[in-house]
Design a protein around this motif. Structure first.
Motif, short mmCIF file in Angstrom:
data_model
loop_
_atom_site.label_atom_id
_atom_site.label_comp_id
_atom_site.label_asym_id
_atom_site.label_seq_id
_atom_site.Cartn_x
_atom_site.Cartn_y
_atom_site.Cartn_z
N SER A 51 -38.08 17.48 4.15
CA SER A 51 -37.76 18.88 3.86
C SER A 51 -36.54 19.31 4.66
O SER A 51 -35.67 20.02 4.16
N ASP A 120 -39.56 21.40 -2.91
CA ASP A 120 -40.19 20.73 -1.77
C ASP A 120 -41.60 20.30 -2.19
O ASP A 120 -42.29 21.02 -2.91
N ASP A 121 -42.00 19.13 -1.74
CA ASP A 121 -43.32 18.59 -2.04
C ASP A 121 -43.61 18.57 -3.54
O ASP A 121 -44.63 19.11 -4.01
#
Ligand SMILES: Nc1ncnc2c1ncn2[C@@H]1O[C@H](COP(=O)(O)OP(=O)(O)OP(=O)(O)O)[C@@H](O)[C@H]1O
Ligand SMILES: [Mg+2]
Length: 886
Positions: A51, A120-121
């Motif tokens: 990240s 993100d993720d």
């Protein structure tokens, strides 16, 4: 434990500066910029910094409207859950509207800008958001920068992105240990001891989230502290509640059977998979494996198990209450014993489990285990076992093994006290021998009193009647003499021992090989020394338990033999090997200091004084405050390296410490402290004193049988400009020393005396090939001065000297004089670099938009200033320079 008054994150900035990852950052930015792909997915393990890398890549990126999106567990089942904050609240209630198209439309940026989706993720995305992202990338209505956790299932449309080649997938490995070191140095504001760094890295496995927590925990508890400009971790690792929670969250909800399997794996680490299955059942083990809580790996014929992350082990161990721990350890001991394993490490582990579970009652297994622990240099453990053996009524044998560990740990007073309390007068020849060996090692290695050590040997020798034990004692005496700098007396004792026949015990054979190996290496026969050390090490199983110190000393023989031949890489490899054998949490401090000192010695010879200073500081951190073994080596190399760097104040203080704190019983080991004197004088500007110190060092080396160090000292005089004083001696000496380094040193002296420029050039080349750029630079500078004024070869030699010196971390020596950079203009440097890569004048001209004639003219100027004759020589020179700049 929290120290009052220290805030939780004392002295550590809450957000760490971004460090390293240059290549990855460049890759992400260029993929986003050049548009050949629809974007990039950064994949990697938890906490690797995915990240942060993505955030860093986006900051300062121009020309994009950024739409930031995150996959979360909470929104994983809500359609467009991840996009909720970017889309209108309501989906239009009109039939026939394609939701994906509608959403893509709503996200369209103002005219002119491109859209960048940062996700993100992405592995946690809801299905609709995943499909939307896939569509937008496919139709090129957005670029993508996403992160995913490697090894976790991701929605199909996301996987398809890289499977179908729409985006690039970039694997982010955990932050390498060197970059982690730079990060910590920045965050803490100073050098971090390398053992501390490696330990933190090992336990966090490059997971930066965990690392941050560990650092804060260490600062709060006072375990991570700065002393003498070096950050070190003292004692056990401490876990903050927050770190514990983080790790527990990763472990997740597990049932009682799974927890038990994980606990056994943590306490028994590494544990045979079959044993774990026997203890907890196959189902629990399989489930733990599936959930990636434990991993299996092969170790020889065994399949072993351990927690998948070191911190899982730490957390699980920290949780279990003491009664349960004892029960588990007892069961582990039973289980491993039941397998009938004969592995040494199993015997040791079982003994420790028995001790910690309160099921150890017999002193003999504890004594045996203490010796096993010594043989793997786990001194702290050996001490614990030795103490337990004494407490269990082990008598003199236990006292001796405990005292031995205390001497090793540089705690001679305690050792002597134990011996006084628990030992009567030795009754048998065997006891006399072990007693003498223990005390002698202590007196020689720790107290530093060779006369007392010799007296102990003599007393024992007078009392024993067994000829084999008499032989042991002669070897011991040879050992004491050698390290006290009395080579001839040492030779005599060894010869006498050998005359008594082929009856030497394995331990004495190893000890004799140490003395003989060091004699050979220092005496100018490094190849033979190494052969002897290698042959003895092949038999290590026969003597390791009785003479663990010999293992270490034989590695020293190997290291020095490589060093004296000029094979620095091989010498360094020995320091790496020995370091890997140490337990970093609680290393054998003196052993570590010794190898850090030797590593510094290698760095100095290899022209890396700044690295040498760091190694010295690592080593010095392991030493006590008093007179101690290896002080001469570690402080001596610090003095030498600091002198090369022009840090005269540090050099002088370090030299004083080397002289004031070394032991009489460490003469050959600490000799680098004597060699350093010349360089400290030279750095202070007193060349006359420097040469005198080098000559004095050469004489001292001769007295102590250290011919290779004599060679170093005489060659130092050559480097300091006094070749005529030493050339003959050096030639004679080098003729008796095996290996390539001696030949080059002698040649250097002769060429310097004759002011033979071409020969000095050749010597410089030879040093360069041996990985000794500082020596090479000095010889080149001497060559430059020896050429006739105006000779192009002289200009070239000066350029080479300058380029080589630049690769030496700022080292300055008298021979380098006032080398100045070749006076090229920026344009000339540019053209020189292009020509060095092999481009023709035409190609250079095209690239720089110049005429071919201009390029040719510039090159003539370049050749003249640098003294090169052609492109090959230019490439050679600039190659050395680029190596320096890296
Ligand atoms: N190159 C770096 N320099 C300095 N700090 C960093 C660097 N990379 C990551 N960090 C810090 O380490 C911590 C973990 O990083 P980050 O959250 O990016 O990891 P991640 O791979 O995204 O982890 P997760 O899989 O849990 O999402 C953060 O505090 C972050 O600021
Ligand atoms: Mg992350």
């Amino acid at each position: 434990m929290t120290r009052p008054g220290v805030p939780y994150d004392a002295g550590v900035p809450s957000r760490w500066p971004f460090v390293g990852r240059t290549a990855q950052l460049g890759a992400v930015r260029s993929i986003l910029g050049d548009g050949t792909h629809g974007g990039v997915v950064v994949a990697g393990p938890a906490g690797a910094g995915k990240s942060r890398l993505a955030a860093q890549a986006v900051s300062g990126l121009e020309g994009f409207t950024v739409a930031p999106v995150r996959g979360t567990v909470a929104a994983a089942d809500i359609p467009f859950g991840a996009f909720a904050h970017l889309l209108p609240e309501r989906f239009p209630a009109v039939a026939g509207v394609n939701p994906l198209r509608w959403a893509a439309e709503a996200l369209r940026p103002p005219a002119g800008d491109a859209l960048l989706l940062t996700v993100d993720d992405a592995h946690l995305l809801d299905a609709t958001s995943a499909a939307l992202i896939h569509q937008m990338v496919l139709h090129r209505s957005a670029r993508l920068l996403a992160t995913v956790r490697g090894g976790e299932p991701a929605p199909d449309p996301i996987v398809a992105l890289w499977k179908d080649g729409l985006v690039r997938r970039l694997e982010l490995e955990p932050l390498p240990v060197e970059e982690t070191g730079r990060l910590l140095a920045q965050v803490l504001g100073g050098q971090v001891e390398s053992a501390t760094l490696r330990r933190l890295w090992r336990v966090t496995q490059g997971n930066l989230l965990y690392l941050r927590e560990m650092v804060m925990a260490g600062r709060t508890a006072g375990a991570l502290e700065e002393t003498g400009g070096l950050w070190r971790w003292h004692g056990d690792l401490s876990l903050t509640p927050r770190l514990r929670d983080l790790v527990e969250a990763r472990i997740g909800d597990i049932d009682a059977d799974e927890r038990r399997a994980l606990e056994f794996a943590a306490f028994g680490e590494p544990l045979g998979a079959d044993i774990l299955i026997r203890l907890t059942g196959a189902v629990a083990v399989e489930r733990c494996e599936e959930r990636q809580l434990i991993t299996t790996f092969r170790d020889g014929h065994r399949l072993q198990v351990r927690p998948a992350h070191p911190l899982y082990g730490e957390v699980v161990r920290a949780h279990a209450d003491s009664g349960r721990v004892r029960e588990m350890l007892a069961r582990l001991a039973d289980a491993v014993e039941a397998t009938g394993s004969r592995r040494r490490e199993d015997a040791l582990r079982v003994a420790v489990w028995r001790l910690d579970s309160g099921t150890a009652r017999q002193p003999l297994p504890l004594i045996a285990a203490s010796r096993l622990a010594m043989s793997v240099f786990d001194i702290a453990l050996a001490q614990r076992l030795g103490r337990a053996a004494v407490d269990a009524g082990g008598g003199p044998a236990a006292a001796l093994s405990l005292a031995y560990t205390l001497f090793f740990d540089d705690r001679p007073e305690e050792a002597e006290e134990i011996l006084r309390r628990s030992m009567g007068t030795p009754a048998t020849d065997q006891e006399r021998s072990v007693y003498a060996r223990t005390r002698v090692l202590g007196l020689a290695w720790s107290v530093g009193d060779d006369a007392d050590a010799q007296r102990v040997v003599d007393e024992a020798a007078a009392a024993v009647t067994d000829p084999v034990i008499h032989q042991d004692l002669l070897v011991l005496s040879a050992f004491v003499h050698f390290f006290a700098g009395q080579p001839l007396a040492s030779d005599r004792q060894l010869a006498q021992a050998r005359r008594l026949g082929d009856t030497m015990t394995p331990a004495s054979t190893a000890q004799a090989a140490v003395v003989e190996g060091l004699r050979l290496a220092h005496g100018g026969h490094p190849g033979r020394a190494r052969a002897l050390a290698d042959a003895t090490l092949r038999e290590v199983e026969r003597w390791r338990d009785d003479a663990p110190d010999a293992f270490w000393s034989l590695q020293c023989v190997r290291l020095l033999s490589h060093l004296f031949e000029g094979d620095l890489a091989a010498a360094d490899e020995v320091t790496n090997l020995t370091r890997r054998l140490m337990r970093e949490e609680a290393p054998w401090r003196l052993g570590m200091a010794g190898f850090d000192g030797h590593r510094a010695q290698i760095h100095v010879i290899a022209g890396r004084p700044a690295d040498a200073v760091r190694s010295c500081r690592d080593g010095i951190a392991q030493l006590g405050e008093h007179r101690t073994g290896f002080a001469g080596l570690c402080f001596g190399e610090l003095a030498h390296a600091s002198a090369l760097l022009g840090d005269v104040a540090t050099a002088r203080t370090a030299l004083a410490a080397a002289e004031g704190r070394s032991l009489r019983t460490f003469v050959p080991i600490d000799f680098p402290g004597v060699l350093a004197r010349a360089w400290v004088h030279a750095a202070g500007g007193d060349l006359g004193a420097a040469v005198s110190a080098a000559l004095a060092a050469a004489d001292a080396a001769e007295t102590h049988g250290l011919r290779c160090y004599r060679m170093f000292a005489l060659h130092d005089a050559v480097r300091l400009g006094a070749a005529p004083l030493v050339a003959e001696d050096l030639a004679r000496l080098c003729a008796t020393i095996d290996g390539p380094l001696a030949a080059v040193c002698a040649r250097h002296a002769a060429a310097a005396v004759a002011a033979n420029a071409a020969e000095l050039d050749a010597v410089s080349r030879a040093f360069e090939r041996m990985g000794m750029p500082l020596h090479a630079a000095e010889a080149a500078a001497q060559a430059a001065a020896a050429y006739a004024p105006g000779d192009r070869a002289g200009v070239f030699a000066a350029s080479r000297a300058w380029a080589l010196a630049r690769s030496c971390q700022g080292a300055r020596t008298p021979a380098l004089g006032d080398l100045t950079a070749p006076r090229l203009t920026a344009r000339q440097w540019e053209i020189a670099r292009l020509a060095a890569t092999g481009l023709s004048n035409r190609e250079i001209a095209d690239r720089l938009v110049l005429s071919t004639r201009t390029v040719a003219n510039h090159l003539v100027g370049v050749y003249g200033r640098l003294g090169v004759g052609d492109r090959a020589a230019l490439a050679d020179l600039l190659g050395a320079l680029d190596a320096a700049v890296e």
